[in-house]
Design a protein around this motif. Structure first.
Motif, short mmCIF file in Angstrom:
data_model
loop_
_atom_site.label_atom_id
_atom_site.label_comp_id
_atom_site.label_asym_id
_atom_site.label_seq_id
_atom_site.Cartn_x
_atom_site.Cartn_y
_atom_site.Cartn_z
N ALA A 1 8.85 -6.39 1.72
CA ALA A 1 7.57 -5.68 1.62
C ALA A 1 7.83 -4.18 1.56
O ALA A 1 8.89 -3.70 1.95
N THR A 2 6.87 -3.47 1.03
CA THR A 2 6.96 -2.01 1.00
C THR A 2 6.12 -1.43 2.13
O THR A 2 5.16 -2.06 2.59
N LEU A 3 6.47 -0.23 2.54
CA LEU A 3 5.68 0.48 3.55
C LEU A 3 5.55 1.93 3.11
O LEU A 3 6.53 2.55 2.70
N ASP A 4 4.33 2.46 3.20
CA ASP A 4 4.05 3.85 2.81
C ASP A 4 3.22 4.45 3.94
O ASP A 4 2.12 3.98 4.22
N VAL A 5 3.78 5.45 4.62
CA VAL A 5 3.10 6.06 5.77
C VAL A 5 2.94 7.56 5.49
O VAL A 5 3.91 8.23 5.13
N THR B 1 0.27 1.90 4.41
CA THR B 1 -0.05 0.88 3.41
C THR B 1 1.15 -0.03 3.16
O THR B 1 2.27 0.45 2.96
N VAL B 2 0.88 -1.32 3.17
CA VAL B 2 1.85 -2.28 2.64
C VAL B 2 1.26 -2.73 1.31
O VAL B 2 0.30 -3.50 1.27
N GLY B 3 1.80 -2.22 0.23
CA GLY B 3 1.16 -2.42 -1.07
C GLY B 3 1.80 -3.52 -1.90
O GLY B 3 1.24 -3.93 -2.92
N LYS B 4 2.96 -3.97 -1.48
CA LYS B 4 3.68 -4.95 -2.31
C LYS B 4 4.44 -5.89 -1.38
O LYS B 4 5.02 -5.45 -0.39
#
Ligand code: ZN
Length: 411
Positions: A281-285, A261-264
Motif C-alpha cells: 500500500a502507499t502512504l501520503d502524509v 492518505t492510503v491511495g493505492k
C-alpha cells in the motif's frame, strides 16, 4: 472598481482562450514544451509586448517578461505560475497566476514603480511528461538538476531533446537562473480545495506549503485456501491492511491540519478464493509543520507494526519521499494578508492564513527569494478536472489585492 471588473473579465477571457491550446482534441492537456505551449507563449507574448514588457523564452522553456521600473539597476518582483497542465485539466490551474501577473502590470497603466516586475510562465510544474515536477521553476531558482536532462518520456524523447525540439538550447539552462536583482516572488493560484469556499472567503494567504512523507508499506502474511482455513488460523494481509488504513484515517482526523492518505493498495495473489498473503500500500502524509508530520508518521508506522504483530504478520515500510514544509516569507505573508483585507468588503472576517497541501512553484522559488502566495477560492473545491473554475468577483478581488500588494511592497 470598474477597472478591476474590466480587468477580471479580460483575465477570464484570456484563460478561456489559452484553454483551447491543447495536445488533446476535446480536453485540456499541455505537457512540458509540447506544441500548444508555442501558441500559449505567442498569445501571452503579444499582450506583454503591448504593455511595453521585454519578453523572451529562457532555455528551460519559461516565458519571461520584464516590466521595467523607474530606475536602471533596480530590484525586481517576480510574479509567476505554470503554463503546463495535467491531462484532462481545467483552465485555471497555473495559467490563472500567469495571466494575473500580466493583468497586474496592465493595471499600472504605464506607471513605473520603484522596482521592476518580471512575469514568468513556468514551462513545467506538474511533472506529467517526464515524471519530475518543477523543471521550469528549478531552472529559474538556479537549482536545476542537469541529470534530469537525460530522462525520457514515454515516446523515448529526453528532456534535452524536448528542449532542442522547442528551439532552445539545453546547454544554456544555467542562464535561466534569476540574477541578484530578483528580490521577491508572488504566486497567485487557485486553492484546488474546498477550504476558502467553506469559509465563505474569496482569497487566502498561504502561510506555508505542507511537507510530505510518502512511503510504500508491505504487510506479509500467508496466502491460503479461502474455504479450508478457519478464521482463527489465518494470517490475512488484506485484513491487517484494512485495519491499518482506518488507523491512518483516525490519526489524521485526530491531528489538526494533518492529511494522510492510503491511495493505492495491491493484494497478492489477488484471487477471490485465496486469502491475501501480501499487501502493498502507499502512504501520503502532509502537514504544514514538519515535527507534527514526523510524529504522525511514526505513530502510523507503529500502528502498522502493532497490527501486524497481533495478527502474526510482518510489517515493513520504505520512505520514498521526505520533503520538508516550505514556509512563506513572514513579511510578504503579512503583506499578502493585508492586501486581501484591503480587497475585502467592509466587515469581512480577517483573511485566512492557510497551509497549501499541494506543491507549487513557490516552494522552489522560496529557496532562492522571499516568496508569498495568494489562493483564489475554487468553487466546489474542484481542480485537475474540466469542471475547475473561478468566480469573476474572486478574480476581481485577487486583482485588487495584487494591486495593493504592488503598491505597498518595498524591495
Ligand atoms: Zn498548479
Amino acid at each position: 472598481m470598474e477597472s478591476f471588473d474590466h480587468s477580471a473579465r479580460a483575465v477570464l477571457a484570456c484563460c478561456d482562450e489559452l484553454s483551447h491550446y491543447s495536445e488533446a482534441p476535446a480536453s485540456i492537456e499541455r505537457t512540458f514544451l509540447s506544441a500548444p505551449i508555442h501558441d500559449v507563449h505567442r498569445h501571452l507574448r503579444a499582450w506583454m509586448e503591448r504593455l511595453g514588457m521585454r519578453v523572451w523564452v529562457d532555455a528551460a522553456g519559461n516565458l519571461r517578461g520584464v516590466y521595467a521600473g523607474e530606475r536602471a539597476d533596480e530590484k525586481r518582483l517576480v510574479i509567476g505560475s505554470h503554463l503546463d497542465t495535467v491531462p484532462n485539466a481545467g483552465a485555471y490551474d497555473g495559467v490563472l497566476g500567469v495571466v494575473m501577473g500580466v493583468a497586474l502590470v496592465e493595471l499600472l497603466r504605464d506607471e513605473r514603480l520603484a522596482y521592476g516586475i518580471e512575469v514568468i510562465g513556468f514551462s513545467e510544474e506538474e511533472g506529467v511528461r517526464f515524471g519530475v515536477p518543477f523543471l521550469g521553476s528549478h531552472a529559474v531558482a538556479g537549482s536545476f538538476d542537469r541529470t534530469v536532462l537525460d530522462r525520457r518520456d514515454q515516446a523515448g524523447v529526453s528532456v534535452a531533446d524536448a528542449i532542442r525540439a522547442f528551439g532552445l538550447n539545453p546547454d544554456e539552462i544555467g542562464s535561466a537562473a534569476l540574477d541578484s536583482n530578483a528580490a521577491a516572488y508572488l504566486e497567485i493560484h487557485i486553492e484546488q480545495g474546498p477550504v476558502l469556499e467553506k469559509a465563505g472567503q474569496a482569497l487566502g494567504a498561504v502561510s506555508s506549503i505542507a511537507g510530505q512523507t510518502r512511503a510504500a508499506v508491505t504487510f506479509r502474511g500467508k496466502a491460503n485456501h479461502a474455504g479450508t482455513t478457519p478464521m482463527a488460523l489465518r494470517r490475512d494481509a488484506l485484513c491487517a491492511a484494512a485495519e491499518w488504513i482506518l488507523a491512518v484515517e483516525r490519526e489524521a482526523r485526530a491531528t489538526h491540519g494533518l492529511v494522510a492518505t492510503v491511495g493505492k493498495i495491491d493484494a497478492a495473489p489477488g484471487a477471490g478464493n485465496v486469502i491475501a498473503g501480501e499487501v502493498q500500500a502507499t502512504l501520503d502524509v502532509r502537514h504544514g509543520v514538519d515535527q507534527v508530520r514526523e510524529r504522525a508518521f511514526r505513530t502510523i508506522v507503529r500502528a502498522g507494526e502493532e497490527i501486524a504483530r497481533r495478527r502474526g504478520l510482518l510489517f515493513s515500510h520504505d520512505v520514498r519521499l521526505n520533503q520538508a514544509a516550505v514556509p512563506m516569507n513572514p513579511d510578504l505573508l503579512a503583506l499578502a494578508a493585508e492586501s486581501i483585507a484591503a480587497a475585502s468588503p467592509p466587515g469581512a472576517p480577517a483573511p485566512m492564513r492557510m497551509v497549501s497541501g499541494a506543491g507549487h512553484d513557490a516552494m522552489v522559488l522560496a529557496a532562492r527569494v522571499p516568496s508569498a502566495m495568494i489562493f483564489v477560492r475554487s468553487p466546489g473545491g474542484v481542480s485537475h478536472h474540466p469542471d475547475e473554475t473561478v468566480l469573476l468577483q474572486d478574480v476581481q478581488a485577487a486583482l485588487m489585492a495584487g494591486s495593493y500588494f504592488l503598491r505597498k511592497l518595498s524591495l
